[in-house]
Motif scaffolding. Structure first.
Motif, PDB file in Angstrom:
ATOM      1  N   GLN A  69      52.993  43.646  41.576  1.00  0.00           N
ATOM      2  CA  GLN A  69      53.460  44.917  42.129  1.00  0.00           C
ATOM      3  C   GLN A  69      52.351  45.703  42.819  1.00  0.00           C
ATOM      4  OE1 GLN A  69      53.963  43.875  38.941  1.00  0.00           O
ATOM      5  NE2 GLN A  69      55.973  44.506  38.162  1.00  0.00           N
ATOM      6  N   ALA A  70      51.102  45.467  42.421  1.00  0.00           N
ATOM      7  CA  ALA A  70      49.983  46.163  43.043  1.00  0.00           C
ATOM      8  C   ALA A  70      49.481  45.459  44.296  1.00  0.00           C
ATOM      9  CB  ALA A  70      48.836  46.298  42.040  1.00  0.00           C
ATOM     10  N   GLY A  71      50.091  44.326  44.634  1.00  0.00           N
ATOM     11  CA  GLY A  71      49.663  43.571  45.797  1.00  0.00           C
ATOM     12  C   GLY A  71      48.514  42.629  45.528  1.00  0.00           C
ATOM     13  N   THR A  72      48.165  42.435  44.255  1.00  0.00           N
ATOM     14  CA  THR A  72      47.063  41.552  43.894  1.00  0.00           C
ATOM     15  C   THR A  72      47.522  40.098  43.900  1.00  0.00           C
ATOM     16  OG1 THR A  72      46.144  43.266  42.459  1.00  0.00           O
ATOM     17  CG2 THR A  72      45.340  41.009  42.149  1.00  0.00           C
ATOM     18  N   PRO A  73      46.859  39.203  44.630  1.00  0.00           N
ATOM     19  CA  PRO A  73      47.235  37.785  44.627  1.00  0.00           C
ATOM     20  C   PRO A  73      47.099  37.190  43.226  1.00  0.00           C
ATOM     21  CG  PRO A  73      45.760  38.273  46.457  1.00  0.00           C
ATOM     22  CD  PRO A  73      45.737  39.478  45.555  1.00  0.00           C
ATOM     23  N   ILE A  74      48.131  36.471  42.784  1.00  0.00           N
ATOM     24  CA  ILE A  74      48.072  35.895  41.434  1.00  0.00           C
ATOM     25  C   ILE A  74      48.417  34.410  41.416  1.00  0.00           C
ATOM     26  CG2 ILE A  74      48.470  38.083  40.257  1.00  0.00           C
ATOM     27  CD1 ILE A  74      51.279  35.619  40.351  1.00  0.00           C
ATOM     28  N   GLY A  75      48.632  33.801  42.575  1.00  0.00           N
ATOM     29  CA  GLY A  75      48.933  32.375  42.567  1.00  0.00           C
ATOM     30  C   GLY A  75      49.659  31.908  43.807  1.00  0.00           C
ATOM     31  N   THR A  76      50.017  30.626  43.796  1.00  0.00           N
ATOM     32  CA  THR A  76      50.701  30.017  44.935  1.00  0.00           C
ATOM     33  C   THR A  76      51.827  29.113  44.451  1.00  0.00           C
ATOM     34  OG1 THR A  76      49.164  28.150  44.944  1.00  0.00           O
ATOM     35  CG2 THR A  76      48.624  30.011  46.368  1.00  0.00           C
ATOM     36  N   VAL A  77      52.789  28.890  45.338  1.00  0.00           N
ATOM     37  CA  VAL A  77      53.859  27.930  45.091  1.00  0.00           C
ATOM     38  C   VAL A  77      53.990  27.061  46.339  1.00  0.00           C
ATOM     39  CG1 VAL A  77      56.303  27.581  44.591  1.00  0.00           C
ATOM     40  CG2 VAL A  77      55.085  29.492  43.537  1.00  0.00           C
ATOM     41  N   ILE A  78      53.952  25.750  46.147  1.00  0.00           N
ATOM     42  CA  ILE A  78      54.024  24.802  47.257  1.00  0.00           C
ATOM     43  C   ILE A  78      55.199  23.863  47.030  1.00  0.00           C
ATOM     44  CG2 ILE A  78      52.849  22.916  48.461  1.00  0.00           C
ATOM     45  CD1 ILE A  78      50.207  24.221  47.749  1.00  0.00           C
ATOM     46  N   VAL A  79      56.021  23.675  48.063  1.00  0.00           N
ATOM     47  CA  VAL A  79      57.153  22.751  48.005  1.00  0.00           C
ATOM     48  C   VAL A  79      56.886  21.600  48.959  1.00  0.00           C
ATOM     49  CG1 VAL A  79      59.644  22.471  48.255  1.00  0.00           C
ATOM     50  CG2 VAL A  79      58.714  24.670  47.491  1.00  0.00           C
ATOM     51  N   SER A  80      57.004  20.372  48.448  1.00  0.00           N
ATOM     52  CA  SER A  80      56.695  19.173  49.232  1.00  0.00           C
ATOM     53  C   SER A  80      57.848  18.187  49.162  1.00  0.00           C
ATOM     54  CB  SER A  80      55.430  18.487  48.706  1.00  0.00           C
ATOM     55  OG  SER A  80      54.371  19.399  48.542  1.00  0.00           O
ATOM     56  N   GLU A  81      57.939  17.343  50.180  1.00  0.00           N
ATOM     57  CA  GLU A  81      58.900  16.257  50.139  1.00  0.00           C
ATOM     58  C   GLU A  81      58.482  15.261  49.062  1.00  0.00           C
ATOM     59  OE1 GLU A  81      59.219  14.479  53.950  1.00  0.00           O
ATOM     60  OE2 GLU A  81      59.889  16.314  54.959  1.00  0.00           O
ATOM     61  N   ALA A  82      59.485  14.743  48.340  1.00  0.00           N
ATOM     62  CA  ALA A  82      59.167  13.815  47.252  1.00  0.00           C
ATOM     63  C   ALA A  82      60.135  12.645  47.208  1.00  0.00           C
ATOM     64  CB  ALA A  82      59.168  14.554  45.913  1.00  0.00           C
ATOM     65  N   GLY A  83      60.697  12.299  48.362  1.00  0.00           N
ATOM     66  CA  GLY A  83      61.648  11.200  48.392  1.00  0.00           C
ATOM     67  C   GLY A  83      62.946  11.632  49.040  1.00  0.00           C
ATOM     68  N   GLU A  84      63.874  10.717  49.157  1.00  0.00           N
ATOM     69  CA  GLU A  84      65.150  10.997  49.804  1.00  0.00           C
ATOM     70  C   GLU A  84      65.936  12.065  49.046  1.00  0.00           C
ATOM     71  OE1 GLU A  84      67.909  10.791  52.752  1.00  0.00           O
ATOM     72  OE2 GLU A  84      66.000   9.702  52.676  1.00  0.00           O
ATOM     73  N   GLY A  85      66.088  13.244  49.650  1.00  0.00           N
ATOM     74  CA  GLY A  85      66.877  14.307  49.045  1.00  0.00           C
ATOM     75  C   GLY A  85      66.222  14.998  47.876  1.00  0.00           C
ATOM     76  N   VAL A  86      64.922  14.781  47.668  1.00  0.00           N
ATOM     77  CA  VAL A  86      64.222  15.369  46.516  1.00  0.00           C
ATOM     78  C   VAL A  86      62.966  16.081  46.999  1.00  0.00           C
ATOM     79  CG1 VAL A  86      63.083  14.905  44.304  1.00  0.00           C
ATOM     80  CG2 VAL A  86      65.077  13.560  44.987  1.00  0.00           C
ATOM     81  N   VAL A  87      62.689  17.237  46.405  1.00  0.00           N
ATOM     82  CA  VAL A  87      61.451  17.947  46.695  1.00  0.00           C
ATOM     83  C   VAL A  87      60.685  18.154  45.396  1.00  0.00           C
ATOM     84  CG1 VAL A  87      62.431  19.162  48.681  1.00  0.00           C
ATOM     85  CG2 VAL A  87      62.442  20.274  46.431  1.00  0.00           C
ATOM     86  N   GLU A  88      59.368  18.360  45.541  1.00  0.00           N
ATOM     87  CA  GLU A  88      58.516  18.711  44.406  1.00  0.00           C
ATOM     88  C   GLU A  88      58.030  20.132  44.606  1.00  0.00           C
ATOM     89  OE1 GLU A  88      55.119  16.170  42.771  1.00  0.00           O
ATOM     90  OE2 GLU A  88      54.061  17.888  43.667  1.00  0.00           O
ATOM     91  N   LEU A  89      58.231  20.966  43.619  1.00  0.00           N
ATOM     92  CA  LEU A  89      57.732  22.341  43.640  1.00  0.00           C
ATOM     93  C   LEU A  89      56.592  22.452  42.645  1.00  0.00           C
ATOM     94  CD1 LEU A  89      59.686  25.633  43.843  1.00  0.00           C
ATOM     95  CD2 LEU A  89      58.081  25.308  41.957  1.00  0.00           C
ATOM     96  N   HIS A  90      55.449  22.946  43.135  1.00  0.00           N
ATOM     97  CA  HIS A  90      54.284  23.110  42.264  1.00  0.00           C
ATOM     98  C   HIS A  90      53.828  24.568  42.301  1.00  0.00           C
ATOM     99  CE1 HIS A  90      50.660  22.250  40.040  1.00  0.00           C
ATOM    100  NE2 HIS A  90      49.951  22.864  40.966  1.00  0.00           N
TER     101      HIS A  90
END
Length: 255
Positions: A69-90
């Motif tokens: 809420q204070a605008g402080t960066p606290i992390g990241t989320v990355i979504v990648s292809e992981a096969g036919e019709g599947v993604v990986e979210l990290h």
């Protein structure tokens, strides 16, 4: 007179000595193939890290930078292809209070503190809207006992002028944006990797975009045993998982 067998031994020894001298006579060491391979792999890994284009799963399709809420960066989320019709979210969290926290994808790519949702209610990151519902199959693997109650018609927490047909039609655990809980360690860090066939690039990066929210509490996925709620989970539980306030938010951007 030198015995023939002893002569052969002396010749063999002389040959070995000459080979050894020729190998090191120029002051260089013999190359180790295993070392060369390791060095090559290290170089390739370093190149991948520097480009940041692909993840271990495959090409990155969307990324979000999380901030509180204070605008402080606290992390990241990355979504990648992981096969036919599947993604990986990290998800990788670098600085939050310890404990289990709900993490979910919401249907609008807008992170504003003290903002209004579609019903006019105000709160931190309400601008991101509700969970990304998606369009689950009729047989989406809902466990017995997790179905929405048949008599559920209205949400008592919403303004009285909101008609039932304007409210959510897809509930936990069928939300495409619903994810397992994230554990933040005592050091304030956390990592979560999830495979999903309910998310894709079009859904995440449509006209309204999407955002990822980290909540203040754990998400129960609408799984409330009958002994605690004989009438079944209420509307708020089925739509929010009772995950509490929205502690951090990040808008997904195309890679």
């Amino acid at each position: 007179m030198i015995h023939p067998s002893r002569g052969r031994t002396l010749l063999a020894g002389t040959a070995v000595l000459m080979l050894a001298l020729s190998a090191c006579g120029d002051g260089t060491e013999a190359e180790d193939p295993a070392q060369d391979t390791a060095e090559q792999n290290d170089t390739e890994d370093q190149g991948d890290q520097e480009t940041g284009e692909d993840s271990a799963a495959g090409p990155v399709i969307a990324e979000a930078e999380l901030a509180d809420q204070a605008g402080t960066p606290i992390g990241t989320v990355i979504v990648s292809e992981a096969g036919e019709g599947v993604v990986e979210l990290h998800a990788e969290i670098t600085d939050m209070e310890p404990g289990f926290r709900g993490i979910s994808i919401h249907e609008a790519g807008l992170c504003e503190i003290q903002s209004a949702d579609e019903y006019g209610q105000v709160g931190d990151f309400f601008s991101a809207g509700p969970h990304l519902a998606g369009e689950p199959e009729e047989e989406s693997g809902v466990a017995e006992g997790e179905e929405a109650p048949e008599g559920l018609e209205t949400d008592p927490e919403l303004p009285p002028d909101v008609e039932p047909e304007e409210q959510a039609e897809i509930f936990h655990p069928d939300h495409a944006g619903a994810l397992p809980n994230l554990l933040i360690t005592e050091e304030g860090t956390g990592n979560l990797t999830v495979m999903s066939d309910r998310l894709d690039e079009d859904l995440l990066l449509d006209g309204d975009g999407s955002a990822v929210i980290v909540h203040a509490q754990a998400d129960n996925a609408g799984n409330v045993p009958d002994r605690y709620a004989p009438e079944g989970p209420d509307y708020e539980t089925l739509t929010t998982g009772d995950a509490g306030g929205r502690a951090a938010c990040g808008v997904f951007e195309g890679a």
